[in-house]
Design a protein around this motif. Structure first.
Motif, mmCIF file in Angstrom:
data_model
loop_
_atom_site.group_PDB
_atom_site.id
_atom_site.type_symbol
_atom_site.label_atom_id
_atom_site.label_comp_id
_atom_site.label_asym_id
_atom_site.label_seq_id
_atom_site.Cartn_x
_atom_site.Cartn_y
_atom_site.Cartn_z
ATOM 1 N N UNK A 207 0.831 -1.203 0.000
ATOM 2 C CA UNK A 207 0.000 0.000 0.000
ATOM 3 C C UNK A 207 0.874 1.265 0.000
ATOM 4 N N UNK A 208 0.588 2.185 -0.910
ATOM 5 C CA UNK A 208 1.335 3.442 -0.971
ATOM 6 C C UNK A 208 2.648 3.328 -1.724
ATOM 7 N N UNK A 209 3.016 2.113 -2.162
ATOM 8 C CA UNK A 209 4.232 1.958 -2.976
ATOM 9 C C UNK A 209 3.788 1.746 -4.426
ATOM 10 N N UNK A 210 4.728 1.528 -5.305
ATOM 11 C CA UNK A 210 4.385 1.354 -6.730
ATOM 12 C C UNK A 210 5.168 0.145 -7.241
ATOM 13 N N UNK A 211 4.745 -1.070 -6.807
ATOM 14 C CA UNK A 211 5.531 -2.250 -7.168
ATOM 15 C C UNK A 211 5.509 -2.539 -8.670
ATOM 16 N N UNK A 212 6.579 -3.190 -9.104
ATOM 17 C CA UNK A 212 6.629 -3.706 -10.480
ATOM 18 C C UNK A 212 6.262 -5.182 -10.390
ATOM 19 N N UNK A 213 5.085 -5.504 -10.899
ATOM 20 C CA UNK A 213 4.605 -6.890 -10.835
ATOM 21 C C UNK A 213 5.053 -7.606 -12.106
ATOM 22 N N UNK A 214 5.864 -8.640 -11.922
ATOM 23 C CA UNK A 214 6.435 -9.350 -13.073
ATOM 24 C C UNK A 214 5.781 -10.730 -13.193
ATOM 25 N N UNK A 215 5.080 -10.934 -14.294
ATOM 26 C CA UNK A 215 4.472 -12.233 -14.562
ATOM 27 C C UNK A 215 5.425 -13.088 -15.361
ATOM 28 N N UNK A 216 5.564 -14.336 -14.935
ATOM 29 C CA UNK A 216 6.433 -15.250 -15.671
ATOM 30 C C UNK A 216 5.558 -15.998 -16.684
ATOM 31 N N UNK A 217 5.812 -15.717 -17.956
ATOM 32 C CA UNK A 217 5.000 -16.301 -19.037
ATOM 33 C C UNK A 217 5.377 -17.758 -19.266
ATOM 34 N N UNK A 218 4.488 -18.561 -19.832
ATOM 35 C CA UNK A 218 3.118 -18.148 -20.098
ATOM 36 C C UNK A 218 2.218 -18.521 -18.934
ATOM 37 N N UNK A 219 2.726 -19.381 -18.046
ATOM 38 C CA UNK A 219 1.881 -20.008 -17.034
ATOM 39 C C UNK A 219 1.225 -19.064 -16.043
ATOM 40 N N UNK A 220 1.877 -17.933 -15.744
ATOM 41 C CA UNK A 220 1.331 -17.051 -14.703
ATOM 42 C C UNK A 220 0.238 -16.127 -15.234
ATOM 43 N N UNK A 221 -0.052 -16.228 -16.527
ATOM 44 C CA UNK A 221 -0.970 -15.264 -17.136
ATOM 45 C C UNK A 221 -2.374 -15.236 -16.509
ATOM 46 N N UNK A 222 -3.067 -16.366 -16.385
ATOM 47 C CA UNK A 222 -4.406 -16.308 -15.763
ATOM 48 C C UNK A 222 -4.351 -15.832 -14.306
ATOM 49 N N UNK B 144 18.246 -25.713 -16.922
ATOM 50 C CA UNK B 144 18.906 -24.590 -17.572
ATOM 51 C C UNK B 144 17.835 -23.541 -17.859
ATOM 52 N N UNK B 145 18.075 -22.298 -17.440
ATOM 53 C CA UNK B 145 17.058 -21.265 -17.641
ATOM 54 C C UNK B 145 17.481 -20.370 -18.796
ATOM 55 N N UNK B 146 16.574 -20.221 -19.737
ATOM 56 C CA UNK B 146 16.853 -19.369 -20.909
ATOM 57 C C UNK B 146 15.884 -18.203 -20.905
ATOM 58 N N UNK B 147 16.361 -16.974 -21.150
ATOM 59 C CA UNK B 147 15.444 -15.839 -21.261
ATOM 60 C C UNK B 147 14.924 -15.782 -22.696
ATOM 61 N N UNK B 148 13.616 -15.945 -22.846
ATOM 62 C CA UNK B 148 13.001 -15.874 -24.175
ATOM 63 C C UNK B 148 12.471 -14.462 -24.436
ATOM 64 N N UNK B 149 12.035 -13.797 -23.353
ATOM 65 C CA UNK B 149 11.628 -12.391 -23.450
ATOM 66 C C UNK B 149 12.004 -11.707 -22.149
ATOM 67 N N UNK B 150 12.742 -10.600 -22.281
ATOM 68 C CA UNK B 150 13.166 -9.877 -21.078
ATOM 69 C C UNK B 150 12.134 -8.790 -20.745
ATOM 70 N N UNK B 151 12.289 -8.174 -19.581
ATOM 71 C CA UNK B 151 11.404 -7.078 -19.179
ATOM 72 C C UNK B 151 11.592 -5.879 -20.097
ATOM 73 N N UNK B 152 10.531 -5.048 -20.184
ATOM 74 C CA UNK B 152 10.654 -3.781 -20.905
ATOM 75 C C UNK B 152 11.128 -2.686 -19.949
#
Ligand code: 5GP
Length: 179
Positions: free
Chosen positions: A31-46, A78-86
């Motif tokens: 509350x009162x902050x401005x978090x950056x909410x990062x969804x991990x695609x594609x599973x976290x979408x719903x 092994x973790x591969x970045x397929x799309x990074x944050x904007x």
């Protein structure tokens, strides 16, 4: 599609109730902050779509697409970045949303990456936690449900890109994997 499900582990109603609770807890924390909410695609979408509607504070959304599983059921480790944050995470309160934590490899990689990129804080909320699958020491800050060490589908979770659109979490009949 329901014919292909052996058992519903978590119903749509249970998920929606839990999402409300998590939204309330996250609202209190940020509350009162401005978090950056990062969804991990594609599973976290719903989960992200439903949960963010229950968070009553300003927030920014971004997405990261990483892969550690390929099309199968076993983590490659092994973790591969397929799309990074904007967005830059520097100085931000980052809240990572995940569908499920199994080995923990994906998330421990992301947490390290965001700290390296100088985030102010990094927290993790997962809908499902599968602690028996853990290969690294990782405990989510908030988790919706603990699930047994079985392969689950639905509400974002897929098998070969199917079943993500189920509104519940279930276990597939074995013949689906065998066909
Ligand atoms: P971890 O890196 O924690 O092993 O795995 C995280 C990712 O693996 C999740 O975001 C998800 O994509 C996939 N995963 C782990 N367990 C399951 C499961 O039971 N079912 C499905 N469909 N995906 C899973």
């Amino acid at each position: 599609m329901r014919d292909e499900i052996k058992e519903v582990l978590i119903s749509e109603e249970e998920i929606q109730e839990k999402v409300k609770e998590l939204g309330k807890a996250i609202t209190e924390e940020y509350d009162g902050r401005f978090p950056l909410v990062v969804g991990v695609l594609k599973g976290a979408m719903p989960f992200m779509g439903d949960l963010t509607k229950r968070i009553d504070t300003h927030l920014e959304m971004d997405f990261m697409d990483v892969s550690s599983y390929g099309a199968g059921m076993v983590s490659s480790g092994e973790v591969k970045i397929l799309k990074d944050l904007d967005t830059s995470v520097e100085g931000r309160d980052v809240l990572i949303l995940e569908d499920i934590i199994d080995s923990g490899l994906t998330l421990s990689y992301l947490i390290k990456l965001f700290h390296y990129r100088k985030a102010k804080s990094v927290k993790v909320v997962t809908l499902l936690d599968k602690p028996d699958g853990r290969k690294v020491d990782l405990v989510p800050d908030m988790a919706g449900f603990t699930v047994p060490d079985a392969f689950v589908v639905g509400y974002g979770l897929d098998y070969a890109e199917r079943y993500r659109n189920l509104p519940y979490i279930g276990v597939l009949k074995p013949e689906i994997y065998e066909s």
